[in-house]
Enzyme design. Structure first.
Site, PDB file in Angstrom:
ATOM      1  CD  GLU A   1     -41.275   0.813  12.936  1.00 11.26           C
ATOM      2  OE1 GLU A   1     -41.155   2.301  12.239  1.00 11.26           O
ATOM      3  OE2 GLU A   1     -42.081   0.267  13.123  1.00 11.26           O
ATOM      4  N   GLY A   2     -37.950  -1.734  16.568  1.00 17.96           N
ATOM      5  CA  GLY A   2     -38.152  -3.139  17.446  1.00 17.96           C
ATOM      6  C   GLY A   2     -37.107  -4.414  16.628  1.00 17.96           C
TER       7      GLY A   2
ATOM      8  NE  ARG B   1     -17.303  -8.778 -15.075  1.00 22.34           N
ATOM      9  CZ  ARG B   1     -16.245  -8.355 -15.419  1.00 22.34           C
ATOM     10  NH1 ARG B   1     -16.277  -7.382 -15.818  1.00 22.34           N
ATOM     11  NH2 ARG B   1     -15.143  -8.517 -14.556  1.00 22.34           N
TER      12      ARG B   1
ATOM     13  CB  ILE C   1     -36.094  11.397  16.856  1.00 23.97           C
ATOM     14  CG1 ILE C   1     -36.211  10.990  18.670  1.00 23.97           C
ATOM     15  CG2 ILE C   1     -37.573  11.220  16.893  1.00 23.97           C
ATOM     16  CD1 ILE C   1     -37.060   9.283  18.454  1.00 23.97           C
TER      17      ILE C   1
ATOM     18  CG  ASP D   1     -49.183  -5.022  17.380  1.00 20.81           C
ATOM     19  OD1 ASP D   1     -50.644  -4.809  17.517  1.00 20.81           O
ATOM     20  OD2 ASP D   1     -48.148  -5.751  17.149  1.00 20.81           O
TER      21      ASP D   1
ATOM     22  CD  GLU E   1     -35.950   8.358  27.225  1.00 23.90           C
ATOM     23  OE1 GLU E   1     -35.604   8.186  28.030  1.00 23.90           O
ATOM     24  OE2 GLU E   1     -37.359   8.754  27.567  1.00 23.90           O
TER      25      GLU E   1
ATOM     26  CB  ALA F   1     -35.199   3.300  27.384  1.00 31.82           C
TER      27      ALA F   1
END
Lengths: 384, 261, 318
Positions: free
Chosen positions: A366-367, A270, A159, A242, A129, A132
């Protein structure tokens, strides 16, 4: 001659070969366009479904391919290597499949998983959120019991696939006094009344995926949509992460590999000062370091995958470590790749600037990697 | 009435690998990653499409080759073939098209067939004559080089796009068919297909199983002999000339020397 | 001198060029005896005679048109039995290979396909072939039976060599399998336009140097049966559709021959074509990077070089 257990058996090479062929032939050529166009890549979604790569790892009994977490990681890795945006189809689905497998009733699993396996429904995961993010337990979205139903109110942010997903796993507060034990998970259908979506976020990268807010206004859902036990939502969320961190790790790994491959190809061609730029030691040292990082990340992701498959006790540590390492590696390697391509690397004519923009989010979602480090430290401090 | 389809496939060296000849002037296949010949993928695809259109068909994929050739069979099984037959024998080393077609024909007869499907040529030899040879040896009609094929009522029909004309062909089963790269994109194996392939039967046969004498095949039994193989020199820095009025003609001369004109 | 059977590829009596090349090769190893089948077979005699055929065996029957391949094998086998040649040579196209292969099995002889050259040898004719995407050439011969050899187009020059060319009827009795595959319909081929860019054996590309006018490059492409490609500069300028763009942000091609006209060859473009087997470039600028890649390059005005090239090619094709 038998091979040692440490090397993946040849079957995994076959998985990789198939995923890579589809990725290079069908997804890679469109990657720049998908990034430029923005929005959910419906054509690539169809390609992934046709090739059976959109939701790897769903058990066979639900119509899935039944492959293990390492094979599923390889599927994500190969897609992300050419088009990170397209790989969000796979990670988005996984975020929805895992909670159903961990906590769904037999009916719920039978109800939703076959549709996903068939490519008819895409899943989304709604937990964050505005206030959050890392502090996910501070969420405010409410689910109030009303007879046998639940009524949801609140706003979810960031989301992925919102608006395209047919089913969303939504976390809401069912007991405001109970803190993190007052959160429950629900399966919400996109066609439930009371759902609406915000404007797509204008992101730095992963532009070929759609990220929106989801608004629940008096959204009524039947009681059988509760996923797992009431109040056990946080447990389910953490347990899900996890496993899904393996996928995000694989996504970051794929991006890193793609950037490394592009850099190697370029420096061979190159020429400056009368020779290929690949002949300069400074360049060679960079490549060696990039490759070492990518391979370390790979080993970490597969090690985590193995533990995900076995539901090992140390999965929490390994999942966090794999995601954290692979995403940091992706950011470092893509940045180096842009550097190696010089001025050309800074333009949209070459894919590395897109890869660098795409890599950044893997350190955040994802954290965040800061949270991953806390998770890892907690595991380390606990066992001794 | 069950339709037994046998698809002949070949395991070939990858095109990007270092291809060369061994001391006995056979193709050196060691140390080269091989794969199912791309042109044979079309044959597998058409076999699968024909089988999927009915409920009584069985697709067997067949190859003659060394141990590694099993990878070609596994890929075909991953695509959806039902079972595989692998003919392997040291005495087969160095076989020419005559020897190979003899072995294939005997293996096809032993397996039992109503329809044989092959690709139009192999990507490493490109002789393109094996299907015709199979038809001759098996004594059945050949319906070859098809860009479209269908089976119904014991008859196989197809479209052959020849140099001078396009022909619609028709023959009664049993028959030998070959399909071109215009016959429709071959499907990718799916992860599910790869998992399923592990459980599918692969039968191993050697020359004894097929009642073939070693003298009939292999390098010694070949009816052609390679006397020498010479490597073409690597691409050296090219020639750059300035046009003095005949630049186009000189370029044409170069192209003719390279057999483009 | 021994006789050599040469199978004739013709359309209603008009002999196709590869067959004439075959007569040249046949004369190196014996006296060519041509076999011409089907409608118009007798009309081929004059041209075959001019190019060395001592005899021309002909047969015509509805089976040759109505059924695939096998009637022709029957006929060629009948010719083989009547002539007892030292070798049997068959020209392209694909049907020729199939006929040759089936004959070889019947007469228990070895077969060599796609030969690019032929010479007499001590132990029989020696055929040269190209292997592994032309990185190797091999010399082979047949060790059993009568050599049956199929030859690729452009393997020899067409040479005039007037000979008797006496026409003889060939009597053929068809095998039971002759009617196995029925031809139920036939439509002559119309030219279908140019080949698909990524599949074409030859690609002719143009860039900024053509200044909007692709006609000269299209004419070259048509003379070679090639596909047409364009550099990003040309596409961005609206001179050619994006579907034909070759390069980093376009299509990747790897044809046998890539001819780049008025293309500088910056890394952007090279990424899409540098694995081509033979690379040719025409450009006004001697310093253009494309010349580092070429097997043959012409520094000059493409509006002069390319039309001259096209004309020369068309002349040679005859």
């Amino acid at each position: 001659m038998t091979s040692t257990p440490y090397l993946l058996p040849p079957m995994y090479d076959e998985f990789r070969a198939v995923a890579r062929t589809v990725a290079e032939k069908e997804l890679g050529p469109r990657a720049a366009e998908v990034d430029e166009r923005g929005g959910f890549p419906h054509d690539n979604y169809a390609t992934l479904v046709a090739a059976g790569l959109h939701a790897p790892g769903i058990p066979e009994e639900y119509g899935g391919d039944g492959v293990d977490a390492i094979a599923a990681a390889i599927a994500v890795e190969e897609v992300a290597r050419v088009c990170a945006s397209s790989s969000t189809v796979q990670t988005s689905n996984k975020l929805g499949v895992v909670p159903l497998l961990l906590a769904g009733t037999a009916e719920q699993r039978q109800r939703y998983l076959p549709e996903v396996a068939a490519g008819e429904a895409l899943l989304a995961y709604a937990i964050s959120e505005r206030e959050a993010g890392s502090d996910v337990a501070a969420m405010r979205c409410r689910a109030v019991a009303d007879g046998d139903d639940w009524v949801l109110d609140g706003v979810k942010t960031w989301i992925t696939s919102a608006g395209v997903a047919r089913y969303l796993i939504v976390f809401a507060v069912t007991d405001p006094e109970a803190g993190s034990r007052g959160i429950s998970a629900f399966v919400v259908h996109a066609d439930d009344a009371g759902i609406s979506y915000g404007e797509p976020e204008r992101k730095m990268g992963l532009k070929g995926s759609v990220t929106r807010e989801v608004y629940f206004d008096d959204c009524r859902i039947p009681g059988d949509r509760l996923l797992g036990e009431r109040g056990k939502g946080m447990r389910l969320a953490l347990g899900t992460l996890d496993h899904t961190r393996v996928s995000v790790g694989a996504q970051a790994l794929g991006i890193a590999q793609g950037a490394l491959d592009a850099a190697v190809d370029y420096v061979r061609e190159r020429r400056q000062f009368g020779r290929a730029v690949a002949e300069f030691q400074g360049v060679q040292f960079m490549l060696a370091d990039m490759a070492t990082k990518v391979e370390s990340a790979r080993q970490m992701v597969y090690a985590a995958g193995a533990r995900s498959h076995a539901r090992s006790a140390d999965l929490t540590y390994f999942g966090a470590a794999a995601k954290c390492l692979a995403s940091d590696v992706a950011m470092a390697v893509t940045t180096d790749a842009v550097q190696l391509l010089g001025g050309y690397g800074y333009t949209k004519d070459f894919p590395v600037e897109r890869m660098m923009r795409d890599a950044k989010i893997t350190q955040i979602y994802e954290g965040t990697n800061q949270i991953q480090r806390i998770v890892m430290a907690r595991q380390l401090l606990r066992t001794r | 009435m069950a339709l037994r389809i046998v698809v002949c496939v070949k395991y070939v060296p990858g095109a990007t690998g270092d291809r060369r000849f061994a001391d006995d002037l056979t193709v050196d296949r060691d140390d080269v990653d091989g794969l199912l010949s791309e042109l044979d993928e079309y044959a597998v695809e058409q076999a699968l499409q024909i089988a999927e259109a009915r409920d009584d068909a069985e697709v067997t994929v067949l190859t003659v080759g060394p141990e590694d050739a099993e990878d070609a069979l596994r890929k075909a099984l991953s695509m959806g073939a039902d079972k595989a037959v692998h003919v392997e024998d040291d005495d087969l080393h160095g076989s020419d098209v005559m020897g190979t077609s003899l072995v294939l024909a005997k293996a096809i007869e032993k397996t039992g067939y109503d329809l044989v499907i092959a690709g139009m040529a192999s990507t490493d030899g490109a002789a393109g004559v094996v299907p015709a040879l199979l038809a001759e040896r098996l004594g059945v009609p050949q319906v070859t080089l098809l860009s479209e094929v269908s089976v119904g009522d014991g008859v196989v029909r197809g479209r052959r796009d020849g140099d001078a004309a396009t022909e619609q062909l028709e023959a009664s089963l049993p028959a030998v068919v070959s399909v071109t790269d215009q016959s429709g994109e071959a499907r990718y194996p799916s992860f599910m297909g790869i998992m399923a392939a592990k459980k599918k039967p692969v039968e191993s046969l050697d020359l004894d199983d097929l009642d073939i004498e070693a003298e009939e095949v292999g390098l010694e039994g070949a009816w052609t002999k390679v006397d020498e193989a010479a490597e073409r020199p690597a691409r050296t820095a090219g020639t750059v000339v300035t046009d003095e009025g005949a630049g186009g003609k000189e370029l044409a001369e170069f192209l003719a020397g390279q057999k483009f004109v | 001198m021994a006789e050599v059977l040469v199978y004739v590829d013709h359309v209603d009596g008009a002999v196709r060029k590869p067959t004439l090349e075959l007569l040249t090769l046949a004369r190196r190893i014996g006296e060519p005896v041509a076999v011409a089948l089907g409608a118009g077979a007798a009309d081929t005699a004059a041209e075959l005679a001019e190019h060395g055929a001592t005899r021309v065996l002909t047969a015509d029957a509805p089976e040759f048109a109505d059924y695939l391949v096998v009637p022709k094998v029957d006929a060629l086998q009948a010719a083989y039995e009547a002539v007892q040649p030292a070798a049997v040579l068959v020209p392209p196209p694909a049907e020729g290979k199939e006929i040759a292969a089936r004959l070889a099995v019947r007469i228990k002889s070895g077969i060599i396909t796609d030969a690019v050259d032929l010479e007499a040898g001590e132990e029989g004719p020696v055929a040269t072939q190209s292997a592994f995407a032309a990185s190797y050439t091999t010399k082979s011969r047949i060790t059993q039976g009568t050599p049956v050899i199929t030859v690729k187009p452009n393997s020899a020059a067409v040479e005039a060599a007037p000979a008797a060319g006496a026409v003889e009827a060939l009597s053929v009795s068809f095998s039971p399998g002759a009617t196995g595959t029925k031809v139920t319909a036939r439509t002559p081929r119309e030219s279908s336009g140019r080949p698909e860019l990524t599949e074409a054996a030859i690609v002719v590309s143009a860039g900024r140097g053509v200044n909007g006018d692709f006609a000269v490059v299209e004419a070259l492409a048509d003379s070679l049966g090639a596909a047409v490609g364009a550099s990003r500069a040309a596409v961005d300028a609206g001179w050619y559709p994006h579907a034909h763009q070759v390069g980093q942000t376009g299509k990747s091609v790897s044809p046998q021959l890539y001819i780049a006209s008025g293309i500088s060859g910056a890394i952007q473009h090279r990424a899409g074509m540098q694995t081509s087997k033979t690379i040719v470039a025409i450009n006004k600028d001697a310093e253009a990077p494309i010349f580092d890649l070429v097997d043959y390059g012409v520094v000059g005005d493409l509006f002069e070089v390319v039309p001259q090239l096209t004309e020369e090619i068309n002349t040679r094709k005859g």
